[in-house]
Design an enzyme around this catalytic site. Structure first.
Site, PDB file in Angstrom:
ATOM      1  CG  HIS A   6     -41.050  27.969  27.244  1.00 23.81           C
ATOM      2  ND1 HIS A   6     -40.446  27.967  26.004  1.00 23.81           N
ATOM      3  CD2 HIS A   6     -40.842  29.208  27.766  1.00 23.81           C
ATOM      4  CE1 HIS A   6     -39.909  29.153  25.790  1.00 23.81           C
ATOM      5  NE2 HIS A   6     -40.133  29.929  26.836  1.00 23.81           N
ATOM      6  CB  CYS A  36     -38.761  23.598  24.552  1.00 23.27           C
ATOM      7  SG  CYS A  36     -40.380  24.338  24.809  1.00 23.27           S
ATOM      8  CG  ASP A  50     -30.850  22.618  50.554  1.00 25.11           C
ATOM      9  OD1 ASP A  50     -31.133  21.466  50.952  1.00 25.11           O
ATOM     10  OD2 ASP A  50     -31.686  23.531  50.526  1.00 25.11           O
ATOM     11  CG  ASP A 108     -29.717  26.383  43.287  1.00 21.43           C
ATOM     12  OD1 ASP A 108     -28.676  26.874  43.757  1.00 21.43           O
ATOM     13  OD2 ASP A 108     -30.817  26.474  43.873  1.00 21.43           O
ATOM     14  CB  CYS A 125     -38.111  28.175  22.287  1.00 22.49           C
ATOM     15  SG  CYS A 125     -37.989  26.916  23.576  1.00 22.49           S
ATOM     16  CB  CYS A 147     -41.835  26.358  21.542  1.00 24.70           C
ATOM     17  SG  CYS A 147     -41.759  27.507  22.939  1.00 24.70           S
TER      18      CYS A 147
HETATM   19 ZN   LIG Z   1     -40.147  26.610  24.367  1.00 26.08          ZN
END
Ligand SMILES: [Zn+2]
Length: 377
Positions: free
Chosen positions: A356, A327, A92, A278, A325, A330
């Site tokens: 997560h 990820c 930025d 963002d 999820c 998880c």
């Molecule tokens: Zn997750």
């Protein structure tokens, strides 16, 4: 060539599936960009960001200018090399932080004098100085220096601020054109340089937004941001301002809405034709024990639910945060364990929660990209 934007498909609502090619790599859009304020996405290591498939991240000019200093980063070879992140980056202009974090600001046509929020030391940012700092940092995309008006602001005050922003955009571009060859990786990426984006301002006033977009498009930037939103206005107003500004921006260039938003918001904006977004929310919420999940874990388009991991009800809940999820958090850890880490103030809690939430955001955008690519033409 410093930026190439190839649109594969566009829906009837204006949503686009595209590809953005930058010196440090290719970004699939619409994209969500994790925020790495001080050249770190707080609590999340770079190799994990790569595994999460983050294709571009942000760094904040104001923070890196104050600490460790842009000249140190220039000597290190630029921010990519300094932080060991070889994928695309965006900085930025420092404007937003100067206006929101710094103390005792004095604004003149020339620039802004301010005191550091860290030690009270006095500094001066002009459009030229913001460009100098951003060139030293060397992100693939840099932003023009703009004034961010306080909210709420009157029409007159917003118009005056917008005029200053336009003058500063022209000065930013002029300085960048004369100095873009000074980017630290110039010799490594022969013939390439950073891309400078314009920022549309105009507050919550439709006529000013239109005027600002027209003025910046006239200056001809390779991409355009919509700034000054998500600063406390009602959600319908944010949506309205984005929709009307998009109409006045070129369809063949990337469009970036700065500082948004919740997962359902970024999905909505992407479907309207916003290519880049963002927000600090996934990591900030994670550090505060707030986790994003789906109401029905097996239906990834079901409503977003915010889970407060601090709650007693999770003390012996040995299931994952979100069973749907994919990820790494998880797959391995339970709600009970994450609650324990948070309650004990263990730093791993902030890390796992942030991972997560970032995965949740990035997965949401991945799904949106698939939807946008599969529209009948
Ligand atoms: Zn997750």
């Amino acid at each position: 060539m410093s930026l190439q934007f190839d649109i594969a498909s566009t829906t009837e609502h204006g949503g686009r599936r595209a590809q953005l090619t930058l010196p440090h790599g290719v970004v699939q859009t619409p994209v969500f960009m994790p925020v790495g304020t001080a050249a770190t996405v707080k609590a999340v290591p770079q190799d994990v960001l790569e595994k999460l498939n983050a294709e571009i991240i942000l760094a904040n000019t104001y923070h890196l200018y104050l600490r460790p200093g842009h000249e140190l980063i220039r000597r290190a070879g630029g921010v990519h090399r300094f932080m060991s992140w070889q994928r695309p980056m965006l900085t930025d202009s420092g404007g937003f932080q100067v206006f929101s974090l710094a103390k005792l600001r004095k604004i003149t046509d020339d620039g802004v004098e301010f005191r550091s929020h860290l030690d009270g030391s006095k500094h001066f940012f002009s459009p030229e100085h913001s460009m100098e700092v951003q060139i030293a940092l060397g992100a693939d995309i840099m932003m023009v220096f703009d004034e961010c008006v306080e909210t709420p602001a009157s029409w007159e005050r917003t118009k005056e601020s917008m005029a200053l922003t336009h003058a500063w955009a022209a000065r930013s571009k002029k300085y960048w054109e004369a100095h873009r060859h000074e980017v630290p990786w110039a010799s490594e990426f022969a013939g390439q340089h950073q891309a400078l984006f314009g920022i549309v301002q105009g507050g919550m006033y439709a006529d000013l937004r239109r005027e600002s977009a027209a003025c910046l498009v006239e200056m001809d930037f390779p991409g355009y941001a919509i700034g000054g939103l998500a600063v406390g206005e009602p959600r319908e107003v944010t949506l309205e301002m984005i929709a009307l500004t998009l109409e006045h921006l070129p369809k063949d260039k990337p469009r970036y809405v700065m500082g948004v938003g919740y997962p359902d918001e970024i999905e909505e904006y992407a479907k309207m034709g916003v290519d880049m977004m963002d927000c600090v929310l996934p990591t900030r919420a994670g550090r505060h024990g707030l986790l994003f999940t789906r109401e029905d874990p097996n239906n990834r388009t079901s409503p977003v639910v915010r889970m407060n991991i601090k709650k007693q009800e999770f003390a012996e809940d040995h299931g994952p945060i979100d069973a749907g999820c994919g990820c790494m958090v998880c797959a391995r850890y339970s709600r009970a364990y994450l609650r324990h880490l948070f309650a004990s103030g263990e730093p791993l809690g902030a890390t796992l929660n942030s991972i997560h939430n970032l995965a949740f955001y990035l997965e949401t955008m991945e799904r949106v990209r698939t939807q946008l690519a599969n529209v009948p033409r």
